[in-house]
Motif scaffolding. Structure first.
Motif, mmCIF file in Angstrom:
data_model
loop_
_atom_site.group_PDB
_atom_site.id
_atom_site.type_symbol
_atom_site.label_atom_id
_atom_site.label_comp_id
_atom_site.label_asym_id
_atom_site.label_seq_id
_atom_site.Cartn_x
_atom_site.Cartn_y
_atom_site.Cartn_z
ATOM 1 N N SER A 212 40.161 47.277 42.733
ATOM 2 C CA SER A 212 41.298 47.592 43.541
ATOM 3 C C SER A 212 41.948 46.298 44.400
ATOM 4 C CB SER A 212 40.798 48.422 44.909
ATOM 5 O OG SER A 212 39.866 47.914 45.768
ATOM 6 N N ALA A 213 41.310 45.121 44.098
ATOM 7 C CA ALA A 213 42.174 43.989 44.578
ATOM 8 C C ALA A 213 42.900 43.180 43.555
ATOM 9 C CB ALA A 213 40.839 42.802 44.801
ATOM 10 N N GLY A 214 43.989 42.665 44.147
ATOM 11 C CA GLY A 214 44.982 42.329 43.302
ATOM 12 C C GLY A 214 44.603 40.967 42.284
ATOM 13 N N MET A 215 43.830 40.550 42.889
ATOM 14 C CA MET A 215 43.130 39.466 42.116
ATOM 15 C C MET A 215 42.575 39.547 40.567
ATOM 16 S SD MET A 215 40.486 36.561 43.285
ATOM 17 C CE MET A 215 40.154 35.014 42.196
ATOM 18 N N ALA A 216 42.066 40.879 40.687
ATOM 19 C CA ALA A 216 41.353 41.133 39.385
ATOM 20 C C ALA A 216 42.592 41.584 38.250
ATOM 21 C CB ALA A 216 40.736 42.446 39.841
ATOM 22 N N TYR A 217 43.745 42.000 38.982
ATOM 23 C CA TYR A 217 44.866 42.194 38.011
ATOM 24 C C TYR A 217 45.472 41.180 37.786
ATOM 25 C CZ TYR A 217 44.069 46.969 39.526
ATOM 26 O OH TYR A 217 43.398 48.368 39.579
ATOM 27 N N GLU A 218 45.709 40.114 38.501
ATOM 28 C CA GLU A 218 45.940 38.738 38.043
ATOM 29 C C GLU A 218 45.241 38.145 36.927
ATOM 30 O OE1 GLU A 218 46.230 36.548 41.563
ATOM 31 O OE2 GLU A 218 47.447 37.978 42.785
ATOM 32 N N ALA A 219 43.800 38.454 37.003
ATOM 33 C CA ALA A 219 43.157 37.783 35.977
ATOM 34 C C ALA A 219 43.236 38.384 34.660
ATOM 35 C CB ALA A 219 41.544 37.676 36.432
ATOM 36 N N LEU A 220 43.309 39.896 34.663
ATOM 37 C CA LEU A 220 43.389 40.594 33.650
ATOM 38 C C LEU A 220 44.743 40.384 32.974
ATOM 39 C CD1 LEU A 220 42.109 44.048 34.834
ATOM 40 C CD2 LEU A 220 41.159 42.770 33.158
ATOM 41 N N ASN A 221 45.823 40.320 33.719
ATOM 42 C CA ASN A 221 46.939 39.953 33.107
ATOM 43 C C ASN A 221 47.052 38.381 32.496
ATOM 44 O OD1 ASN A 221 50.036 40.304 32.862
ATOM 45 N ND2 ASN A 221 50.095 38.474 34.271
ATOM 46 N N ASN A 222 46.401 37.653 32.999
ATOM 47 C CA ASN A 222 46.126 36.198 32.271
ATOM 48 C C ASN A 222 45.445 36.192 31.219
ATOM 49 O OD1 ASN A 222 45.395 32.799 33.778
ATOM 50 N ND2 ASN A 222 47.009 33.226 32.206
ATOM 51 N N ALA A 223 44.359 36.737 31.457
ATOM 52 C CA ALA A 223 43.313 36.910 30.096
ATOM 53 C C ALA A 223 44.133 37.610 28.972
ATOM 54 C CB ALA A 223 42.157 37.489 30.604
ATOM 55 N N GLY A 224 44.686 38.744 28.891
ATOM 56 C CA GLY A 224 45.364 39.399 27.987
ATOM 57 C C GLY A 224 46.512 38.560 27.373
ATOM 58 N N ALA A 225 47.045 37.689 28.208
ATOM 59 C CA ALA A 225 48.143 36.707 27.650
ATOM 60 C C ALA A 225 47.485 35.599 26.921
ATOM 61 C CB ALA A 225 49.101 36.340 28.528
ATOM 62 N N LYS B 116 46.207 59.797 16.967
ATOM 63 C CA LYS B 116 47.515 58.862 16.891
ATOM 64 C C LYS B 116 48.580 59.898 17.237
ATOM 65 C CE LYS B 116 46.929 55.155 13.607
ATOM 66 N NZ LYS B 116 47.280 54.661 12.401
ATOM 67 N N GLY B 117 48.388 61.393 16.969
ATOM 68 C CA GLY B 117 49.412 62.077 17.300
ATOM 69 C C GLY B 117 49.159 62.751 18.750
ATOM 70 N N LEU B 118 47.737 62.680 19.200
ATOM 71 C CA LEU B 118 47.579 63.143 20.485
ATOM 72 C C LEU B 118 47.857 62.375 21.776
ATOM 73 C CD1 LEU B 118 44.066 64.911 19.714
ATOM 74 C CD2 LEU B 118 46.417 66.266 20.239
ATOM 75 N N VAL B 119 47.606 61.001 21.532
ATOM 76 C CA VAL B 119 47.594 60.055 22.521
ATOM 77 C C VAL B 119 49.233 59.521 22.807
ATOM 78 C CG1 VAL B 119 46.571 57.917 23.447
ATOM 79 C CG2 VAL B 119 45.358 59.491 22.141
ATOM 80 N N PRO B 120 49.584 59.699 24.032
ATOM 81 C CA PRO B 120 50.913 59.378 24.161
ATOM 82 C C PRO B 120 51.235 57.597 24.525
ATOM 83 C CG PRO B 120 49.995 60.061 26.238
ATOM 84 C CD PRO B 120 49.124 60.518 25.224
ATOM 85 N N GLY B 121 50.173 57.066 24.816
ATOM 86 C CA GLY B 121 50.177 55.671 25.163
ATOM 87 C C GLY B 121 48.887 54.830 25.207
ATOM 88 N N ALA B 122 48.745 53.538 25.341
ATOM 89 C CA ALA B 122 47.609 52.994 25.258
ATOM 90 C C ALA B 122 47.000 53.085 26.892
ATOM 91 C CB ALA B 122 47.614 51.612 24.950
ATOM 92 N N THR B 123 45.732 52.656 27.093
ATOM 93 C CA THR B 123 45.395 52.542 28.504
ATOM 94 C C THR B 123 45.980 51.261 29.169
ATOM 95 O OG1 THR B 123 43.351 51.134 27.850
ATOM 96 C CG2 THR B 123 42.992 53.711 27.804
ATOM 97 N N LEU B 124 45.797 51.324 30.403
ATOM 98 C CA LEU B 124 46.358 50.359 31.298
ATOM 99 C C LEU B 124 45.822 48.975 30.823
ATOM 100 C CD1 LEU B 124 47.879 48.900 33.683
ATOM 101 C CD2 LEU B 124 45.661 49.563 35.028
ATOM 102 N N PHE B 125 44.526 48.940 30.264
ATOM 103 C CA PHE B 125 43.932 47.566 29.992
ATOM 104 C C PHE B 125 44.348 47.119 28.712
ATOM 105 C CE2 PHE B 125 40.737 50.296 32.420
ATOM 106 C CZ PHE B 125 40.800 49.459 33.545
ATOM 107 N N GLU B 126 44.609 48.187 27.718
ATOM 108 C CA GLU B 126 45.264 47.816 26.408
ATOM 109 C C GLU B 126 46.524 47.254 26.600
ATOM 110 O OE1 GLU B 126 43.153 50.705 23.214
ATOM 111 O OE2 GLU B 126 44.246 51.728 24.996
ATOM 112 N N GLU B 127 47.194 47.877 27.499
ATOM 113 C CA GLU B 127 48.585 47.285 27.682
ATOM 114 C C GLU B 127 48.724 46.013 28.245
ATOM 115 O OE1 GLU B 127 51.294 48.734 26.731
ATOM 116 O OE2 GLU B 127 51.139 50.746 26.719
#
Length: 650
Positions: free
Chosen positions: A158-171, A237-248
């Motif tokens: 729930s902390a913003g720092m975790a999302y900052e790190a996920l975003n950077n790691a994914g990139a 592939k036909g059932l899932v409308p989009g990727a999980t947040l983590f995949e995005e």
């Protein structure tokens, strides 16, 4: 007589002195090892107290990680670290596990200086992915082939720092393994949209399993799942409308899976170890307190425990002689909120620890738990204040550090009347330096137009809550320690104090002790000794670190041979501001000897609070010694020196 039973036999655990000893165990034996490890953890914490529920929830994950990976070459980084007791038992520290959180014993958190198996120290949340990414990028630069595994709880997400790190790691795309330990708990039940999102992923588990299979990870799955995944690919592939947040965000996502089932965990970890070439997030569903019924049934109450009876779960707690400061604050705030409907309370994932769970029961619509998000909590309060509400932001001193820029930019600069209730001020005992409230005086007293109060006892805290509620022109803070009050008579209602005015508690003529906070009782005890030596001593309670009671301080300096300030904070706080005032007024050149007693310029390690304050030279013995040294007297016979100093002053 205690009903505590002897620990159960641990034949496999007895053979494990370090993780490489686990390599020769079969999967079946690893399951037995996990059972033995859980029993050993319960028994150890029943003796020492500490964090129990979190560790029990990651026993199987800990066993599996050490069995599959090659620690410490492969880096295992626990977020927060309060779940690391099973890890410590497996990594050569079992013989010291019953020294947890004691003086000269094992830390209750991961600690780099304690073991090579602790590559990164942590006791605050949401740091693991950032640190892990740093290790991963460093590895890539150095051409190494080790793995980096981060274990982070859903509460810490729930902390913003975790999302900052996920975003950077994914990139960046570096090879990194993040294990999301989803137990639907942090210290208290989690709040916010992320917890609801994870719950939806869990509810849709069959679909998520197929979705993971439908991606290019099909060939990476364990053989029993591979064929079914191939057949399901087109359908999913036909059932899932989009990727999980983590995949995005750029992670390969696997899960959710049962974090207590080694038959699931081991093949997944082995596959990821061999096949992953980028960031991967493994979503494990666990239960806090797993395997110990009292902890499972009351996970929040067994997050942190005192010593307890294993058979019954009954915790051993001393009989309180006075209410805790936390309870006094909560009750005082409730009383103020009864009279003023604009008062609201905000905390960052600590409703029980700050006492705001009591406030929430009385005013459920006026209490906000924002999750582990101190930066947001502070600015949220700034917005509330700007809208005309009266927010009380209740956060531990050590955690408020995480929101300092928001305190400066969003609160102080705009002179918004946010009221900070700073719990756990000063030294805190077994949690050690990571949780000590050492720095808030330094970082708040430097801010213009800030009112900073420190309660010397529980009655004063009641008055200071009333004072903060009445303040409408600028931000304020009241700091108070962990633990019980002093047992003073409690006021029926809080009285609004005159801003920037201290009080004389005991009058004398020769030495002045000016205390800020709960060292007042130690000052009184030292003054009694000084009086007995013939050194007449004044004791004053500053009450306010800012604004200073200039009249009181100047009077103490002019009328005494020695003035000593005492505070439960690091250098650069109250004492520094007193020195600045006296220098401005020329008092430092007039013969009065000024001394400031603060926490020393080092981190004080865990111990009983009284031992920590003795080491910090802030107990009655140290105050007495400081007074004697300042005046140049070891005995009563040297009192003529006092007369000489008074003449110089005049």
């Amino acid at each position: 007589m205690s009903s505590r039973k002897m620990p159960s036999p641990t034949p496999l655990l007895d053979q494990v002195t370090e993780p490489r000893d686990m390599k020769r165990l079969s999967d079946r034996q690893l399951r037995q090892l996990a059972d033995e490890l859980r029993r050993e953890t319960i028994d150890a914490v029943s003796v020492t107290g500490g964090h129990l529920g979190a560790g029990l929830g990651v026993v199987e994950l800990t066993v599996a990680i050490h069995a599959v990976f090659d620690t410490p070459k492969d880096r295992l980084i626990f977020d927060v670290g309060h779940q690391c007791y099973p890890h410590k038992i497996l990594t050569g520290r079992r013989d010291r596990i019953r020294t947890l959180r004691k003086g000269n014993g094992l830390s209750g958190f991961t600690k780099r200086s304690e073991s090579p198996y602790d590559p990164f120290g942590a006791a605050h949340s949401s740091t693991s992915i950032s640190a892990g990414l740093g290790f991963a990028v460093g590895r890539d630069f150095q051409g190494s082939d080790d793995h980096v595994i981060c274990v982070i709880g859903d509460g810490a997400m729930s902390a913003g720092m975790a999302y900052e790190a996920l975003n950077n790691a994914g990139a960046l795309g570096s090879r990194l393994i993040v294990i999301l330990n989803d137990n639907a708990m942090s210290i208290a039940p989690p709040v916010g949209a992320m917890s609801k999102y994870l719950a939806r992923l869990y509810a849709a588990r069959p679909l998520q399993d197929l979705k993971s299979a439908a991606r290019n990870a099909v060939d990476h799955l364990p053989p029993p799942l591979r064929e079914g995944a191939r057949r399901a690919r087109t359908l999913v592939k036909g059932l899932v409308p989009g990727a999980t947040l983590f995949e995005e965000l750029g992670f390969s996502y696997v899960g959710p899976f049962d974090g207590h089932d080694l038959s699931q965990i081991l093949p997944i970890l082995r596959t990821v170890k061999e096949r992953s070439d980028g960031p991967v997030l493994l979503h494990a569903i666990t239960r806090k307190g797993k395997g110990y019924r009292p902890a499972e049934e009351a996970a929040d109450k067994y997050h942190g425990v005192s010593s307890f009876d294993v058979a019954s779960g009954t915790q051993v707690k001393s009989v309180a002689k006075a209410p805790s400061y936390t309870k006094v604050f909560a009750d005082a705030l409730i009383q103020e909120a009864e009279r003023d409907a604009s008062i609201v309370a905000v905390t960052a994932a600590m409703p029980d620890g700050t006492g705001l769970d009591r406030f929430a029961k009385r005013f459920p619509s006026r209490m906000f738990d924002v999750g582990i998000a101190e930066q947001h909590a502070v600015t949220f309060c700034a917005g509330l204040a700007a809208s005309g509400m009266k927010p009380f932001c209740a956060i531990y001193s050590t955690f408020l550090q995480r929101g300092y820029d928001q305190i400066v930019h969003d609160v102080a600069l705009q002179r918004l009347p946010v009221r900070f209730a700073i719990d756990r001020a000063g030294l805190v005992g077994a949690d050690g330096p990571t949780h000590a409230g050492s720095f808030d005086l330094g970082y708040l007293c430097n801010l213009p137009d800030f009112t900073v109060m420190a309660a010397s006892d529980e009655a004063e805290l009641v008055h200071m809550v009333a004072t903060a509620a009445a303040l409408s022109d600028g931000p304020s803070a009241v700091r108070y320690p962990r633990g019980q009050g002093t047992g003073v008579e409690m006021p029926r209602v809080g009285q609004v104090l005159e801003i920037g005015r201290g009080r004389i508690v005991k009058e004398g003529t020769q030495i002045a002790l000016l205390s800020l906070g709960t060292r007042l009782q130690e000052c009184l005890a030292a003054a009694e000794r000084l009086d007995a030596m013939g050194l007449s001593t004044t004791v004053a309670d500053a009450r306010f670190a800012k604004p200073l009671d200039e009249a009181l301080i100047l009077s103490l300096a002019r009328e005494h041979a020695v003035l000593i300030t005492i505070e439960e904070g690091a250098r650069g706080g109250f004492g520094a501001h007193v020195l600045h005032l006296l220098a401005e007024r020329g008092i430092l050149d007039r013969g009065c000897r000024i001394r400031t007693l603060t926490l020393p310029d080092r981190f004080i390690q865990q111990d009983k609070p009284e031992a920590m304050y003795a080491e910090a030279e802030l107990d009655r013995t140290a105050i007495l010694a400081a007074a004697e040294a300042a005046i140049g007297l070891g005995t009563i016979e040297r009192q003529p020196e006092i007369v000489r100093l008074h003449r110089l002053r005049e």
